[in-house]
Design a protein around this motif. Structure first.
Motif, PDB file in Angstrom:
ATOM      1  N   SER A   8      14.886  48.633   2.565  1.00  0.00           N
ATOM      2  CA  SER A   8      15.273  50.039   2.747  1.00  0.00           C
ATOM      3  C   SER A   8      16.640  50.211   3.385  1.00  0.00           C
ATOM      4  O   SER A   8      16.972  51.283   3.870  1.00  0.00           O
ATOM      5  N   GLY A   9      17.456  49.150   3.425  1.00  0.00           N
ATOM      6  CA  GLY A   9      18.740  49.247   4.123  1.00  0.00           C
ATOM      7  C   GLY A   9      19.912  49.463   3.177  1.00  0.00           C
ATOM      8  O   GLY A   9      19.735  49.673   1.965  1.00  0.00           O
ATOM      9  N   GLY A  10      21.117  49.409   3.736  1.00  0.00           N
ATOM     10  CA  GLY A  10      22.330  49.520   2.940  1.00  0.00           C
ATOM     11  C   GLY A  10      22.428  48.367   1.942  1.00  0.00           C
ATOM     12  O   GLY A  10      22.926  48.549   0.827  1.00  0.00           O
ATOM     13  N   ARG A  11      21.954  47.205   2.377  1.00  0.00           N
ATOM     14  CA  ARG A  11      21.927  46.046   1.470  1.00  0.00           C
ATOM     15  C   ARG A  11      21.108  46.364   0.225  1.00  0.00           C
ATOM     16  O   ARG A  11      21.562  46.134  -0.908  1.00  0.00           O
ATOM     17  N   GLU A  12      19.929  46.927   0.414  1.00  0.00           N
ATOM     18  CA  GLU A  12      19.067  47.222  -0.727  1.00  0.00           C
ATOM     19  C   GLU A  12      19.622  48.371  -1.567  1.00  0.00           C
ATOM     20  O   GLU A  12      19.434  48.383  -2.787  1.00  0.00           O
ATOM     21  N   HIS A  13      20.328  49.322  -0.936  1.00  0.00           N
ATOM     22  CA  HIS A  13      20.959  50.366  -1.749  1.00  0.00           C
ATOM     23  C   HIS A  13      22.001  49.738  -2.668  1.00  0.00           C
ATOM     24  O   HIS A  13      22.081  50.054  -3.866  1.00  0.00           O
ATOM     25  N   ALA A  14      22.787  48.800  -2.124  1.00  0.00           N
ATOM     26  CA  ALA A  14      23.812  48.143  -2.948  1.00  0.00           C
ATOM     27  C   ALA A  14      23.166  47.344  -4.073  1.00  0.00           C
ATOM     28  O   ALA A  14      23.634  47.367  -5.224  1.00  0.00           O
TER      29      ALA A  14
END
Ligand SMILES: Nc1ncnc2c1ncn2[C@@H]1O[C@H](COP(=O)(O)OP(=O)(O)O)[C@@H](O)[C@H]1O
Ligand SMILES: [Mg+2]
Length: 423
Positions: A8-14
């Motif tokens: 659910s983080g910025g990593r997963e958004h990317a």
């Protein structure tokens, strides 16, 4: 292909943003996701700790690939459970995830396979660790063996500091992660991160990055999960990349396979580039956050194809193409982070991102249609450019347009690399 992304983080958004660009993708599910990820994926409520529930979902939906973003589910064996159930998964087994889950495990592997790293000893009691520190002197580095959310390492400039750090570990400051301690030699040089896929046999180099861990400008103040990053890392010349592959990555892949736990997933190698060359500081077994965001901005190839090849032992059949541009991301965090901060503060409509720009969501949520900040690190304002200076200027231009009263960011992400360009 139907894909399930965990995180659910910025990593997963990317990752979601990039997976969504794949012509092979039919449906992307994400759990638990965030409002940014929801632009590319169908969000579902799955508890990653309930591995049976994840397996059941994958069976019901005929999921072709599971991509696990964070380390905790990997260390807990989610990839093993999925593989045992016949589900294809990107991410290492629990045994292979020890590369991140136990610093002592990695140091022992380095010793057995001649991988360059600082000299070290492992300790399970304070008295012996302290005697070792007294003998070796400072500077010296004290590390809790297990996962400590980035807080378990003390780079001690004095013997006293190291002794205090040893007591903290054994007194339970990091819970069971500190039941064992690694004491290692201080390495002097410039730090860089190196990312590489492995399917257990073959390695595919991805790209390099550098991050800023400290909360304050000039790299001052307490450590955080990361306040910004850029890719590529100027210190990682083609020669350094080649040496890293030969001296560090290849023996690691061989060593892990020989030891009975072949590594499949992404190696995130933390390196110190010393006068002798690249030395290993640590391995992480997942993409970095926020390093992943800048990597995805520069990746020209199909991410789904690459991750699927790593998960199915066919990495020798694919290659990865990268843009020559620099990508830089600025983390916007809640005022007070990494200490206590207010939750639920409102964020205005995000400014439109132009070509080569993207705002990734980390700790955000939608409440009655209003975007709010729910975590410490909240947005990753990302831009590309033909130089670090250019990417930096674009990222800060975009960040200035973000309407979030309770947010802040560092004003100097990429400063060393910009200084290097101006030399
Ligand atoms: N041997 C070392 N010499 C110098 N600095 C180190 C050494 N080991 C770790 N560090 C510093 O401490 C930071 C955290 O250490 P690391 O092993 O990456 O732990 P973690 O990321 O799990 O907290 C590194 O990014 C680096 O700045
Ligand atoms: Mg680290």
């Amino acid at each position: 292909m139907k894909v399930l992304l965990i995180g659910s983080g910025g990593r997963e958004h990317a990752l979601a943003w990039k997976l969504a660009q794949s012509p092979r993708l039919t449906t992307l599910f994400a759990s638990p996701g965030n409002p940014g990820i929801a632009e590319h994926a169908q969000l579902i409520e799955l508890d990653a700790e309930d591995q049976a529930a994840v397996v059941a979902f994958c069976r019901d939906e005929s999921i072709d690939l599971v991509v696990v973003g964070p380390e905790a589910p990997l260390v807990a064996g989610l990839a093993d459970t999925l593989r045992a159930a016949g589900v294809t998964v990107f991410g290492p087994s629990a045994a292979a995830a020890q590369l991140e889950g136990s610093k002592g495990f990695t140091k022992d592997l380095c010793a057995r396979y001649d991988i360059p790293t600082g000299a070290y000893r492992r300790f399970s009691n304070a008295a012996e660790a302290k005697a070792y520190v007294e003998r070796e002197g400072a500077p010296i580095v004290v590390k809790a063996d297990g996962l400590a959310a980035g807080k378990g390492v003390t780079v001690a400039m004095t013997v006293h500091e190291a002794l205090v750090a040893i007591d903290d570990c054994f007194d339970g400051a990091f819970g069971s992660a500190g039941a064992e301690v690694v004491v290692e030699a201080f390495l002097d040089g410039e730090e860089a991160s190196f990312f590489c896929l492995s399917d257990g046999r073959t390695a595919l180099a991805l790209a390099t990055a550098q991050d800023h861990k400290r909360v304050g400008d000039g790299d001052t103040g307490p450590n955080t999960g990361g306040m910004g990053a850029y890719s590529p890392a100027p210190v990682m010349t083609p020669e350094m990349v080649e040496r890293t592959m030969k001296e560090i990555i290849e023996p690691t892949i061989r060593g892990m396979a020989d030891s009975g736990y072949p590594f499949s997933g992404v190696f995130f190698a933390g390196l110190m580039i010393t006068a002798k060359g690249p030395e290993l500081i640590e391995y992480n077994v997942r993409f970095g956050d926020p390093e992943c965001q800048v990597l995805m901005m520069r990746l020209k190839s199909d991410l789904l194809e690459l991750l699927h090849a790593a998960a199915t032992a066919t990495l020798d059949q694919v290659s990865a193409e990268w843009s020559d541009d620099v990508a830089l991301t600025v983390v916007m965090a809640a005022k007070g982070y990494p200490g206590t901060y207010e939750k639920g503060t409102p964020i205005g409509t995000l400014p439109p991102a132009g070509d080569g720009e993207k705002i990734f969501h980390a700790g955000t949520a939608l409440r009655d249609g209003q975007l709010v900040a729910t975590g410490g690190r909240v947005l990753n304002v990302t831009a590309t450019g033909s130089s670090v200076a250019e990417a930096q200027a674009s990222a800060y231009r975009l960040a200035a347009k973000v309407d979030w009263e309770n947010g802040f960011c560092r004003s100097d992400i990429g400063w060393q690399a910009v200084a290097r360009e101006q030399r």
